[in-house]
Design a protein around this motif. Structure first.
Motif: not given
Length: 695
Positions: A17-24, A26-30, A50-58
């Protein structure tokens, strides 16, 4: 508080299962292993990582975009609802008779795939619509009531309704549905006039049956997913990528799950098309290889090739005609059982065969150490030095070389009288040749010369195999985009909101009736626009019109792109010119003296996406420093070679390394064979160029 700039794409595959999180920033994936019993759990786990990598709250995530193989797997594995099919008297056996074509002409023991609905669960009513929508035989209310009782007594979970010529007049289908809903409000009901309002009863019946078959399961899964996301703090709306390459709401997906058949692979095609536009490449072969399958798609003029029919659940060596043809908008591609988890075996003639069976994520390849005993493509690549056992999936999944060697030796090498390394080479050569053959056939069927294409490779497995595949196909250039290991999930984030509305409206071109066409197109536009507005209210949109046309007497139609406008009767000359141009492109000539027919119309309304910025392309550059040297087996040279290992982060624009080389990153590994050199590009892509070719 949610932020609309924070969007997450999630692709559930057969293995990962692939995840890509786009945020201001950049991009965090796992990548996480797919959870078969609870697919939504892998989504939650992946989004959290992915959210933990980017430091973003769910709670800040503003949009979730999801693609899934749930529908395809349910049809292949026959895990659907207990289903009743209601049709017109005399047409009960259409789905069993099929088209009467033999997909394997010389097999005397050929057996056709069984229909999803057994004969005893197929019911008929004495009614009949004509092809112009005229009522030839009225539907009796008493007969409908008797049918309702029969369905209730049968204990069915879902009902598919497909009547003759319902695309022209849906009154009888709606009458039956109204009676069923009044008696059983919880019953899942699908109408062919809603799901696939097109000519040709076989694909229309198949499509509505497939939709009804998976609808309860998909609706339950999507409901669980939205609920579990909410519990985890993700309150953002959820959208699904449909198989035509656009986004629809989760509510529409629950009602029309057949549109999700190829949703994951469609995301990959969108991903490749975006890079094709950036690199200004007009002819691209999209190569998506994951853990279970490989998908090949043509990208021309910056857009994936699409079709209005798709064959699912092929049962005979993936042979065309051996599956179930459904009529739904789809990105046209060829898909074969050739992934990292594909299992290698020895056939009756003593040859190594690969796939279509896959070890998936449970138990997975032998090297995963989770109980798998059979050799897979991943095991073969590990033995050939193409994978680092200590740095697979960024080190999250340690690989056992000993387990791979045992599996390959005991199941293959010992029976063939060869070494484990030779057997591993045989496995990778077989899977590469299978993919090469599929690519050749796909391009030839579309009237194209594959040597003139550029390959864009992505998915966890494609960068490992892309160079060797290009060698077999004579392709001089390969692009490995950034984030290739989770390409489909990133593609979800680049997809427009779109909806394709279709309608069967048969006309001879000589008797072209512009008024009836304009009326139908206005209805299609209203339908499609309503779905797009639900997800992208107020967005700028584009409209694409396609007519499906043929010469009189032919058995199939070709898609013909037409300008969307208010037609006049005199426009038949313009339509004729467009048809002949499309026909000549496919077949090299036109047929003089034959009448021309229009069977179906398709109208796509899509939100407008930002233009892809042009990429600064480099053909050579300064060499990079290798962090170490490794050995891998170069198939073209038939020997192991010493290769420089380079971290992908070092491959900045204009940086280069000659093959043999290995480019490593968390989600995948790119093998640069001895015949290619690798150059970093302005968009972060790796450009693999055949040595000696002009850059």
């Amino acid at each position: 508080m949610t932020n609309p700039m924070i969007r997450v794409g999630v692709d559930i595959g057969g293995t990962f299962t692939d995840v890509a999180l786009a945020h201001p920033e950049g991009l965090s994936t796992c990548k996480v292993l797919t959870n078969y019993s609870q697919p939504e759990q892998a989504i939650l786990d992946g989004i959290s990582i992915a959210a933990d990598k980017a430091g973003i709250a769910l709670g800040r995530i503003g949009q979730v975009i999801h693609g899934t193989t749930l529908v395809t797997n349910a049809l292949i594995e026959r895990r659907g609802a207990r289903l009743a099919f209601i049709t017109t008297e005399g047409f009960r056996d259409v789905i069993e008779m099929r088209s009467e074509n033999r997909f394997e002409q010389y097999d005397l023991n050929l057996s056709l795939p069984k229909p999803l609905v057994p004969r005893e669960d197929r019911f008929t009513l004495s009614e009949r619509m004509g092809p112009e929508g005229e009522v030839l035989l009225p539907l009796a209310a008493a007969e409908v009531e008797a049918m309702v009782q029969r369905v209730l007594e049968g204990g069915y979970e879902a009902v598919a309704i497909g009547l003759m010529h319902a695309y022209a007049n849906d009154a009888h289908e709606r009458q039956i549905a109204k009676a069923l809903r009044a008696a059983a409000p919880e019953l899942s009901i699908s109408l062919s006039s809603v799901i696939s309002p097109q000519m040709r009863e076989l694909p229309r019946f198949n499509t509505v049956i497939a939709n009804a078959y998976v609808q309860p399961q998909v609706a339950d899964y999507l409901g669980r997913l939205v609920h579990r996301l909410g519990e985890a703090g993700v309150t953002a709306p959820v959208f699904m990528l449909h198989s035509g390459g656009g986004l629809i709401s989760v509510e529409v997906a629950a009602e029309q799950p057949v549109r999700l058949l190829e949703s994951g692979p469609a995301g990959g095609a969108i991903f490749a098309a975006d890079f094709a536009r950036g690199h200004k490449l007009d002819s691209v072969l999209s190569f998506d290889m994951g853990g279970t399958t490989a998908k090949i798609c043509l990208i021309e003029d910056g857009a994936p090739k699409t079709a209005n029919t798709f064959e699912v659940a092929r049962t005979y060596r993936f042979k065309k005609g051996s599956g179930m043809t459904v009529s739904t908008p789809v990105v046209e591609m060829v898909e074969i059982g050739a992934g990292g988890g594909s299992i290698a075996s020895i056939d009756a003639l003593g040859r190594i065969q690969v796939g279509p069976r896959s070890a998936g994520s449970e138990p997975g390849p032998a090297c995963y150490g989770k109980g798998g005993q059979e050799p897979t493509v991943t095991d073969a690549n590990l033995l050939l030095g193409r994978l680092d056992p200590n740095n697979f999936a960024g080190g999250a999944i340690p690989l056992s070389v000993a387990a791979s060697e045992t599996a390959v030796a005991t199941r293959l090498a010992e029976n063939l009288g060869m070494s484990a390394s030779d057997a591993a080479f045989g496995v990778t050569e077989m899977v590469d040749e299978n993919m090469a053959n599929a690519a050749r056939v796909h391009t030839v069927e579309n009237g194209r010369d594959i040597e003139h294409f550029t390959m864009i490779g992505f998915g966890g497995g494609a960068p490992l195999h892309a160079c060797r595949l290009a060698e077999k196909l004579g392709i001089a250039e390969v692009i490995i985009p950034p984030g290739a290991g989770v390409g489909s999930a990133i593609g979800f984030l680049k997809a427009p909101f779109s909806y394709e509305a279709t309608r069967g409206l048969f006309q001879r071109l000589d008797d072209f009736d512009a008024a009836s066409v304009n009326t139908a197109l206005a209805e299609l536009e209203e339908e499609a626009t309503a779905f797009v507005e639900a997800g992208a209210k107020g967005a700028e949109t584009t409209t694409r019109l396609t007519a499906f046309m043929r010469y009189a007497g032919q058995g199939w139609e070709i898609p013909v792109a037409l300008p969307y406008k208010t037609f006049a009767d005199a426009d038949k000359t313009e339509i004729l010119t467009a048809f002949e141009a499309a026909y000549r492109t496919l077949f090299g000539r036109v047929i003089e003296g034959l009448g021309i027919e229009i069977t179906n119309w398709s109208l796509v309304v899509a939100s407008v996406l930002p233009e892809t910025p042009p990429v600064a392309r480099h053909g050579c550059g300064a060499g990079v420093t290798a962090r170490r040297k490794r050995q891998f087996y170069d198939a073209a040279l038939r020997k192991s070679v010493e290769a420089r290992e380079v971290d992908r982060a070092e491959m900045a624009a204009g940086c280069a390394v000659d093959g043999p080389a290995i480019i490593v990153e968390n989600e995948t590994t790119t093998i640069v064979t001895s015949g290619y050199r690798c150059v970093g590009q302005g968009d972060g892509s790796l450009r693999l160029i055949r040595k000696g070719d002009i850059a």
